[in-house]
Scaffold this motif. Structure first.
Motif, PDB file in Angstrom:
ATOM      1  N   ASN A  38     -30.034   8.520  93.453  1.00 49.01           N
ATOM      2  CA  ASN A  38     -29.713   7.171  93.033  1.00 49.01           C
ATOM      3  C   ASN A  38     -29.671   7.132  91.503  1.00 49.01           C
ATOM      4  O   ASN A  38     -30.686   7.347  90.842  1.00 49.01           O
ATOM      5  CB  ASN A  38     -30.763   6.190  93.562  1.00 49.01           C
ATOM      6  N   VAL A  39     -28.496   6.875  90.951  1.00 47.09           N
ATOM      7  CA  VAL A  39     -28.320   6.891  89.496  1.00 47.09           C
ATOM      8  C   VAL A  39     -28.230   5.472  88.931  1.00 47.09           C
ATOM      9  O   VAL A  39     -27.764   5.282  87.803  1.00 47.09           O
ATOM     10  CB  VAL A  39     -27.058   7.697  89.106  1.00 47.09           C
ATOM     11  N   ARG A  40     -28.672   4.500  89.706  1.00 51.90           N
ATOM     12  CA  ARG A  40     -28.571   3.105  89.265  1.00 51.90           C
ATOM     13  C   ARG A  40     -29.263   2.885  87.911  1.00 51.90           C
ATOM     14  O   ARG A  40     -28.752   2.135  87.068  1.00 51.90           O
ATOM     15  CB  ARG A  40     -29.199   2.190  90.332  1.00 51.90           C
ATOM     16  N   ASP A  41     -30.397   3.526  87.678  1.00 47.72           N
ATOM     17  CA  ASP A  41     -31.166   3.283  86.458  1.00 47.72           C
ATOM     18  C   ASP A  41     -30.523   3.886  85.207  1.00 47.72           C
ATOM     19  O   ASP A  41     -30.894   3.526  84.086  1.00 47.72           O
ATOM     20  CB  ASP A  41     -32.590   3.823  86.611  1.00 47.72           C
ATOM     21  N   ILE A  42     -29.589   4.824  85.384  1.00 49.08           N
ATOM     22  CA  ILE A  42     -28.934   5.421  84.216  1.00 49.08           C
ATOM     23  C   ILE A  42     -27.465   4.992  84.127  1.00 49.08           C
ATOM     24  O   ILE A  42     -26.707   5.536  83.331  1.00 49.08           O
ATOM     25  CB  ILE A  42     -29.041   6.963  84.233  1.00 49.08           C
ATOM     26  N   LEU A  43     -27.104   4.032  84.952  1.00 47.36           N
ATOM     27  CA  LEU A  43     -25.749   3.486  84.923  1.00 47.36           C
ATOM     28  C   LEU A  43     -25.630   2.457  83.807  1.00 47.36           C
ATOM     29  O   LEU A  43     -26.396   1.495  83.760  1.00 47.36           O
ATOM     30  CB  LEU A  43     -25.417   2.840  86.274  1.00 47.36           C
ATOM     31  N   VAL A  44     -24.690   2.662  82.894  1.00 44.50           N
ATOM     32  CA  VAL A  44     -24.540   1.735  81.766  1.00 44.50           C
ATOM     33  C   VAL A  44     -23.234   0.949  81.829  1.00 44.50           C
ATOM     34  O   VAL A  44     -23.104  -0.083  81.172  1.00 44.50           O
ATOM     35  CB  VAL A  44     -24.621   2.480  80.416  1.00 44.50           C
TER      36      VAL A  44
END
Length: 220
Positions: A38-44
């Motif tokens: 899950n890359v939600r936290d590093i999605l800009v």
């Protein structure tokens, strides 16, 4: 993959809604071994594109990470992206329904900032049906109303076998054609160029939006 990767975040949607804004709940990259991150936290940044001249939804997203992503999930061109998104309905409520999109990542652009050891990645993706389309070659004959043939290519087998709705505006003409190992989109565009609506106009197009796939005349 862990179930919590797919659980929508229980956060209220209280911010002011801007036109075209998308609220991303989860963004899971899935590799060829069916392992997900899950890359939600590093999605800009993320952009989704719908075009009545394009058969599939496309998009791109930017990730910023301390190079761990490339090491833990090396990109080899077989990755999928599962997005859980909320499309604002304009009333600033927290009851806006979310929906999931399964996509195929077809291009990755990346660079590393050597000073900060931070990796910046731009992922280009499109609906998973675009990947199915490339690997689907059909050899059979279709006949009857063109508007009856289109859903067979979208929802049937051979075809994409997708569960997404397909809305086909009724055509007034019948047609017989043989697919000579064409993929579904080749067949669809061939039929679109020959479809005639009930007003006797020949101007059909095929596209995907948030509601499903549409085969319709331009005037509609």
């Amino acid at each position: 993959m862990a179930d919590d990767l797919f659980s929508p975040l229980e956060t209220e949607f209280k911010e002011i809604i801007a036109a075209g804004k998308v609220n991303v709940l989860t963004a899971v990259i899935i590799n060829s071994k069916d392992e997900g991150i899950n890359v939600r936290d590093i999605l800009v940044d993320i952009n989704l594109y719908e075009d009545i001249a394009s058969p599939f939804i496309t998009g791109k997203m930017m990730l910023v990470d301390a190079v761990a992503l490339a090491e833990s999930l090396p990109f080899i061109g077989e990755e999928k992206l599962l997005l859980s998104i909320r499309m604002p309905n304009g009333d600033n409520t927290s009851t806006i329904p979310s929906r999931e999109m399964l996509c195929h990542i077809f291009k990755v652009e990346g660079r590393e900032d050597k000073n900060s050891k931070t990796g910046v990645y731009t992922l280009h993706f499109s609906s998973i049906e675009s990947f199915t389309d490339m690997n689907s070659k059909i050899s059979m004959t279709y006949k009857g109303k063109i508007s009856d043939t289109i859903p067979k290519l979208v929802n049937g087998q051979p075809g994409w076998l997708t569960s997404k709705p397909c809305f086909a505006e009724p055509t007034s003409n019948d047609w017989i054609h043989t697919s000579n190992y064409w993929n579904p989109t080749q067949n669809i565009y061939y039929l679109a160029s020959r479809a005639v609506n009930k007003k006797n106009n020949q101007n059909y197009t095929f596209f995907e939006n948030a509601e499903g796939f549409f085969f319709a005349s331009i005037e509609t």
